[in-house]
Scaffold this motif. Structure first.
Motif, short mmCIF file in Angstrom:
data_model
loop_
_atom_site.label_atom_id
_atom_site.label_comp_id
_atom_site.label_asym_id
_atom_site.label_seq_id
_atom_site.Cartn_x
_atom_site.Cartn_y
_atom_site.Cartn_z
N MET A 176 0.82 -1.21 0.00
CA MET A 176 0.00 0.00 0.00
C MET A 176 0.86 1.25 0.00
O MET A 176 1.81 1.37 0.78
N ARG A 177 0.51 2.18 -0.88
CA ARG A 177 1.11 3.51 -0.83
C ARG A 177 0.44 4.26 0.30
O ARG A 177 -0.78 4.45 0.32
N ILE A 178 1.24 4.70 1.29
CA ILE A 178 0.68 5.43 2.42
C ILE A 178 1.75 6.34 2.98
O ILE A 178 2.93 5.96 3.08
N ALA A 179 1.37 7.56 3.32
CA ALA A 179 2.34 8.58 3.71
C ALA A 179 2.44 8.70 5.23
O ALA A 179 1.63 8.14 5.98
N GLY A 180 3.43 9.47 5.67
CA GLY A 180 3.58 9.76 7.09
C GLY A 180 4.01 8.55 7.88
O GLY A 180 4.65 7.62 7.37
N ILE A 181 3.66 8.54 9.17
CA ILE A 181 4.02 7.40 10.01
C ILE A 181 2.93 6.35 10.04
O ILE A 181 3.04 5.35 10.75
N ALA A 182 1.88 6.54 9.22
CA ALA A 182 0.82 5.55 9.16
C ALA A 182 1.36 4.20 8.71
O ALA A 182 0.87 3.15 9.14
N GLY A 183 2.37 4.21 7.84
CA GLY A 183 2.97 2.96 7.41
C GLY A 183 3.58 2.20 8.56
O GLY A 183 3.50 0.95 8.61
N GLN A 184 4.18 2.92 9.52
CA GLN A 184 4.76 2.26 10.69
C GLN A 184 3.67 1.70 11.60
O GLN A 184 3.88 0.70 12.28
N VAL A 185 2.50 2.34 11.61
CA VAL A 185 1.38 1.84 12.39
C VAL A 185 0.80 0.58 11.75
O VAL A 185 0.43 -0.39 12.45
N LEU A 186 0.74 0.55 10.42
CA LEU A 186 0.12 -0.57 9.72
C LEU A 186 1.07 -1.74 9.52
O LEU A 186 0.62 -2.87 9.29
N ALA A 187 2.37 -1.53 9.61
CA ALA A 187 3.33 -2.61 9.38
C ALA A 187 3.11 -3.81 10.31
O ALA A 187 3.12 -4.95 9.83
N PRO A 188 2.89 -3.61 11.61
CA PRO A 188 2.64 -4.77 12.46
C PRO A 188 1.36 -5.53 12.12
O PRO A 188 1.17 -6.67 12.55
N LEU A 189 0.48 -4.90 11.33
CA LEU A 189 -0.76 -5.54 10.91
C LEU A 189 -0.58 -6.30 9.61
O LEU A 189 -1.54 -6.89 9.10
N GLY A 190 0.62 -6.27 9.05
CA GLY A 190 0.91 -7.03 7.85
C GLY A 190 1.03 -6.22 6.58
O GLY A 190 1.33 -6.77 5.51
N VAL A 191 0.80 -4.91 6.65
CA VAL A 191 0.86 -4.06 5.46
C VAL A 191 2.31 -3.75 5.09
O VAL A 191 3.13 -3.44 5.97
N VAL A 192 2.61 -3.82 3.80
CA VAL A 192 3.92 -3.43 3.30
C VAL A 192 3.76 -2.00 2.76
O VAL A 192 3.23 -1.78 1.67
N ALA A 193 4.20 -1.03 3.54
CA ALA A 193 3.97 0.38 3.22
C ALA A 193 5.02 0.91 2.26
O ALA A 193 6.20 0.57 2.36
#
Length: 364
Positions: A176-193
């Motif tokens: 997923m393309r995602i900006a800011g620190i949201a990628g760090q929030v979603l990474a533990p949920l399995g998202v590759v930011a």
């Protein structure tokens, strides 16, 4: 009443300390030309158009003596290198979002938006009257820049997905393309930011190198054509409840300006900050109907996704609070402000909105 008189008398309500003296403008001020790079392409007329409005307002306020040439992303420097260009003196100013630079320090994100943060009104309250602007500029001083709020999109959409998201399990391996620190929030949920500039997102979705993207909201997203390659449109963007877009300036260059020119920069920023939110509220209202008419499938993010993301965000903030002194200096008072303003908004805003929206949805 002409435009310059109107802006002086009515446009500075969010920055009432600004006063422009007409006689001072008329004498002893130099002809000056700056360059501003935008992080946005000129196809995004609301975001890029805000920079053009900014330049025009500065010119109007200084009788045409202080002019700023505005360049879209990629024309002078890539969109995600706007801060570096201002810091290094390649340009004097930029229109950008501070969370683009979390790779330098996650503290950048607080000045714009962090997951489960403030909505647009609350964000402005914090920036203008809750110590936010002072905290942001104290942090930015180490980078040789200063900033003024220069726009807000309102709560954004959760993004475009090639496949449905029915539960937390569907996030595993999602690119997923995602900006800011949201990628760090979603990474533990399995998202590759991934963080990509707006112009690079559509081809990545089309090729399947991205499974999903967030960007802004219905108006900009429709212009970028994401609905053609990712039919599921989720809401809300819990990572951007009220993201501020900033005008940033080379600090040394700004301090060399006459006081009236510095006041013009702040006044023009305030005008653009108010105008952008109003523009998006109207344009998104119309665009969401257009998208649904084109077959877009609107979906709320599943509750287990929201709950897991909220828990991940709190863990990340606690970790940063313990390990990053700059984060702690800004986050701790921000967090206290959030608690207090949430209490107030729950009393009047939330109860009023919940009732009238439910009545409208029931057709009454």
């Amino acid at each position: 009443m002409d435009r310059r008189t109107f802006i002086r008398s009515a446009g500075l309500t969010a920055g009432a300390s600004l006063t422009l003296a007409a006689p001072a403008l008329a004498q002893g001020t130099p002809d000056l030309r700056w360059r501003m790079t935008s992080s946005f392409p000129n196809t995004l007329d609301t975001l890029f158009g805000s920079s053009q409005l900014f330049a025009k307002t500065v010119s109007d306020l200084t009788d045409g003596k202080f002019k700023i040439d505005v360049f879209p992303a990629g024309e002078l420097v890539p969109g995600l290198q706007a801060l570096d260009a201002v810091q290094g003196g390649t340009v004097e100013a930029a229109h950008t979002v501070l969370y683009y630079y979390v790779g330098k320090d996650p503290t950048f994100a607080i000045g714009s938006a962090i997951p489960f943060g403030l909505n647009a009104r609350q964000q402005n309250a914090w920036l203008y009257n809750g110590g936010g602007n002072e905290a942001v500029n104290a942090f930015l001083a180490d980078y040789g820049v200063l900033a003024h709020p220069g726009g807000n999109t309102g709560t954004q959409m959760g993004g475009w997905f090639r496949k449905e998201i029915n539960s937390l399990a569907d996030l595993q391996g999602l690119k997923m393309r995602i900006a800011g620190i949201a990628g760090q929030v979603l990474a533990p949920l399995g998202v590759v930011a991934q963080q990509l500039a707006g112009g690079d997102v559509y081809p990545a979705l089309e090729r399947g190198t991205l499974d999903a993207t967030e960007f802004v909201g219905p108006y900009d997203d429709e212009k970028l054509g994401f609905y053609q390659v990712a039919p599921y449109y989720y809401y809300p963007a819990f990572w951007e409840a009220g993201p501020t877009v900033h005008y940033i300036f080379n600090k040394a260059k700004t301090e060399e300006l006459p006081a009236t020119y510095r006041a013009a920069l702040e006044a023009a920023s305030t005008v653009c900050n108010t105008r952008m939110l109003a523009d998006y509220d109207v344009k998104n209202m119309r665009a969401i109907r257009s998208l649904v008419g084109k077959g877009v499938q609107l979906r709320p993010l599943p509750r287990d996704v929201l709950d897991a993301a909220y828990g991940s965000a709190q863990q990340l903030y606690a970790k940063l609070d313990a390990s990053n002194p700059k984060w702690k200096v800004m986050y701790d008072p921000w967090s206290q402000f959030r608690t207090q303003i949430y209490e107030w908004f729950r009393v009047a805003e939330y109860t009023n909105d919940t009732y009238v929206y439910s009545q409208q949805a029931a057709g009454k």
